[in-house]
Scaffold this motif. Structure first.
Motif, PDB file in Angstrom:
ATOM      1  N   ASP A 291       0.858  -1.182   0.000  1.00  0.00           N
ATOM      2  CA  ASP A 291       0.000   0.000   0.000  1.00  0.00           C
ATOM      3  C   ASP A 291       0.894   1.232   0.000  1.00  0.00           C
ATOM      4  N   ILE A 292       1.125   1.781  -1.189  1.00  0.00           N
ATOM      5  CA  ILE A 292       2.048   2.908  -1.326  1.00  0.00           C
ATOM      6  C   ILE A 292       1.503   4.178  -0.685  1.00  0.00           C
ATOM      7  N   SER A 293       0.195   4.227  -0.427  1.00  0.00           N
ATOM      8  CA  SER A 293      -0.396   5.428   0.176  1.00  0.00           C
ATOM      9  C   SER A 293      -0.214   5.466   1.687  1.00  0.00           C
ATOM     10  N   HIS A 294       0.213   4.368   2.274  1.00  0.00           N
ATOM     11  CA  HIS A 294       0.397   4.328   3.727  1.00  0.00           C
ATOM     12  C   HIS A 294       1.727   4.974   4.094  1.00  0.00           C
ATOM     13  N   TYR A 297       4.740   2.492   4.733  1.00  0.00           N
ATOM     14  CA  TYR A 297       4.772   1.334   3.829  1.00  0.00           C
ATOM     15  C   TYR A 297       6.124   0.614   3.848  1.00  0.00           C
ATOM     16  N   LYS A 324      -2.372   1.228  -5.047  1.00  0.00           N
ATOM     17  CA  LYS A 324      -3.018   2.485  -4.645  1.00  0.00           C
ATOM     18  C   LYS A 324      -2.236   3.715  -5.132  1.00  0.00           C
ATOM     19  N   ILE A 325      -1.688   3.625  -6.358  1.00  0.00           N
ATOM     20  CA  ILE A 325      -0.938   4.765  -6.892  1.00  0.00           C
ATOM     21  C   ILE A 325      -1.845   5.968  -7.120  1.00  0.00           C
ATOM     22  N   ASP A 326      -3.158   5.725  -7.263  1.00  0.00           N
ATOM     23  CA  ASP A 326      -4.088   6.827  -7.462  1.00  0.00           C
ATOM     24  C   ASP A 326      -4.255   7.677  -6.207  1.00  0.00           C
ATOM     25  N   ALA A 327      -3.805   7.143  -5.061  1.00  0.00           N
ATOM     26  CA  ALA A 327      -3.925   7.879  -3.803  1.00  0.00           C
ATOM     27  C   ALA A 327      -2.667   8.692  -3.481  1.00  0.00           C
ATOM     28  N   VAL A 328      -1.655   8.622  -4.359  1.00  0.00           N
ATOM     29  CA  VAL A 328      -0.413   9.374  -4.146  1.00  0.00           C
ATOM     30  C   VAL A 328      -0.490  10.673  -4.940  1.00  0.00           C
ATOM     31  N   GLU A 329      -0.454  11.784  -4.254  1.00  0.00           N
ATOM     32  CA  GLU A 329      -0.624  13.081  -4.915  1.00  0.00           C
ATOM     33  C   GLU A 329       0.676  13.630  -5.497  1.00  0.00           C
ATOM     34  N   SER A 348      -3.125   0.460  -9.583  1.00  0.00           N
ATOM     35  CA  SER A 348      -4.264   0.797  -8.734  1.00  0.00           C
ATOM     36  C   SER A 348      -5.286  -0.302  -8.957  1.00  0.00           C
TER      37      SER A 348
END
Length: 433
Positions: A291-294, A297, A324-329, A348
């Motif tokens: 989970d790259i958004s955590h 991680y 979850k690359i879509d959650a990385v801004e 994602s």
């Protein structure tokens, strides 16, 4: 119009306790651990009302925390706001007994909380047996806590005797039940091995990762028929689910979704779920979902690697899948990770981004274990020719007089059966350099 919040009476109110021992375990890290413990508590059905962290170089053998901090927690509990106190560290039987006596409320440690979640999540007969086994093995050295009410009785003939007798009786019953469960699980493993013996020729891939990393969602994206249960909760999946993933013509893998790992995962829980984790041990390679958004991680990656070592995974056949690359801004974060992990795949699962790239990576990885053969047989030998087309990837077909020469490729797991079939027709296959 004002909106009023009414707490769910069915949910308990919890207070979380962590211990920081700098510099080995600083306060910031403990805060992160308590955030995860809060997620565990929420998953188990409790609302976290407060958290307490004590700075302590040496843990108290009688209380874990200092006596003064115990009194502070006791005042909070007796104020009527707390039903449950959860410690992020494992409590010894003595510590748990002392704390329950003073706090006069339910006291759990991290392991008990995880076991509670596993009990709630277990659906299949196998998972239920595994959870019961883990609970009993945890309970066995703590049975005296079950009988603390006897110490409150004042004197009387036989007051102590029956209590001790009951404890020993319970211990025998628990040990007997543990033995029964282990035998049943051994039988389940044997039955499973028999039922899946026909899969041995197909490459096997297992999804592993920290709990809630998105493994089940990715499983459903890769294999829409999988219908794996996916939810934003820890340990949403306990039972292994296996489905066929078609990559190319006659290039198929068996993809398995497995139970998620977590920091401080109790050792005996790992042991009890060894039959479920057998899919990981039997896999030709693993997809490590991250989970790259955590924010933690990287620590989660280390936890997964340590757990894999603990269960006996010794190879490095692993593809790292950053989910979850879509959650990385920040695009710079992704660029930096792509440079650091050039062989990783970034996806994602929820939105289906780069899923085909992951399939291609799996196909390429599986291709490393494919070997080429060539065979010359009479054109009338249609059964053997048809068998090769069904069970291998035919790369080339040439005719010489009344014979046909086939150059084909198959996975090493399938070659033994293919070679045996070829020999049964009186032929010898030729290796291709």
């Amino acid at each position: 119009m004002d909106t009023f919040y009414f707490p769910d009476p069915a949910r308990e109110r919890a207070l979380l306790v962590g211990v920081s021992s700098s510099p080995e375990l600083n306060r910031t890290t403990v805060e992160e651990y308590l955030d995860e413990l809060a997620f565990l508590a929420d998953t188990a059905g409790a609302d976290v009302e407060a958290t307490i962290i004590q700075e302590r170089a040496v843990k108290d053998p009688a209380w874990l925390i200092g006596r003064g901090k115990v009194e502070e927690i006791s005042h909070i509990v007796k104020g009527g706001e707390i039903d449950l106190v959860v410690f992020d560290d494992d409590l010894s039987p003595v510590q748990a007994r002392n704390l329950e006596k003073v706090l006069e409320c339910k006291v759990l440690d991290r392991t008990e909380l995880i076991l509670q979640i596993f009990a709630l999540r277990a659906k299949s007969a196998q998972a239920k047996m595994q959870v019961e086994l883990a609970q009993l093995e945890y309970l066995l050295p703590r049975l005296t806590r079950m009988w603390t009410h006897l110490s409150k009785q004042k004197g009387g003939i036989g007051t102590k005797g029956p209590g001790e007798t009951q404890i020993e009786t319970d211990r025998r019953l628990v040990r007997k039940r543990i033995s029964q469960l282990k035998k049943k699980l051994d039988g389940v493993m044997l039955q499973h091995a028999t039922q899946t013996s026909d899969r041995r020729g197909t490459p096997r891939v297992a999804l592993v990762g920290y709990t809630n990393a998105g493994k089940s969602t990715l499983m459903n994206r890769l294999c829409p028929s999988a219908e794996a249960y996916a939810e934003n909760r820890l340990f949403a999946t306990l039972d292994t689910r296996t489905r066929r993933l078609e990559l190319k013509i006659n290039k198929t893998v068996l993809l398995s979704d497995t139970v998620g790992f977590i920091r401080k995962l109790p050792h005996h829980l790992v042991e009890c779920f060894r039959s479920t984790l057998d899919e990981v041990l039997q896999a030709d390679f693993l997809l490590h979902v991250i989970d790259i958004s955590h924010p933690g991680y990287e620590d989660q990656m280390q936890v997964v690697r340590r757990t894999l070592e603990e269960i006996g995974v010794k190879h490095n056949h692993i593809i790292e899948v950053f989910n979850k690359i879509d959650a990385v801004e920040d695009p710079a974060v992704l660029r930096g990770l792509r440079e650091k992990y050039p062989d990783a795949v970034f996806v994602s699962a929820v939105r289906g981004l780069n899923v085909q790239a992951l399939k291609d990576a799996v196909s390429d990885f599986v291709g490393r274990d494919y070997r080429e053969r060539s065979l010359r047989t009479h054109v009338s030998n249609y059964k053997l020719i048809g068998y090769l087309y069904d069970h291998a990837e035919v790369l080339e077909k040439r005719y010489v007089d009344e014979d046909v020469i086939l150059r084909y490729r198959a996975h090493v797991n399938s070659l033994q059966r293919i070679d045996a079939r070829v020999k049964s027709f009186g032929h010898e296959e030729q290796h291709v350099a």
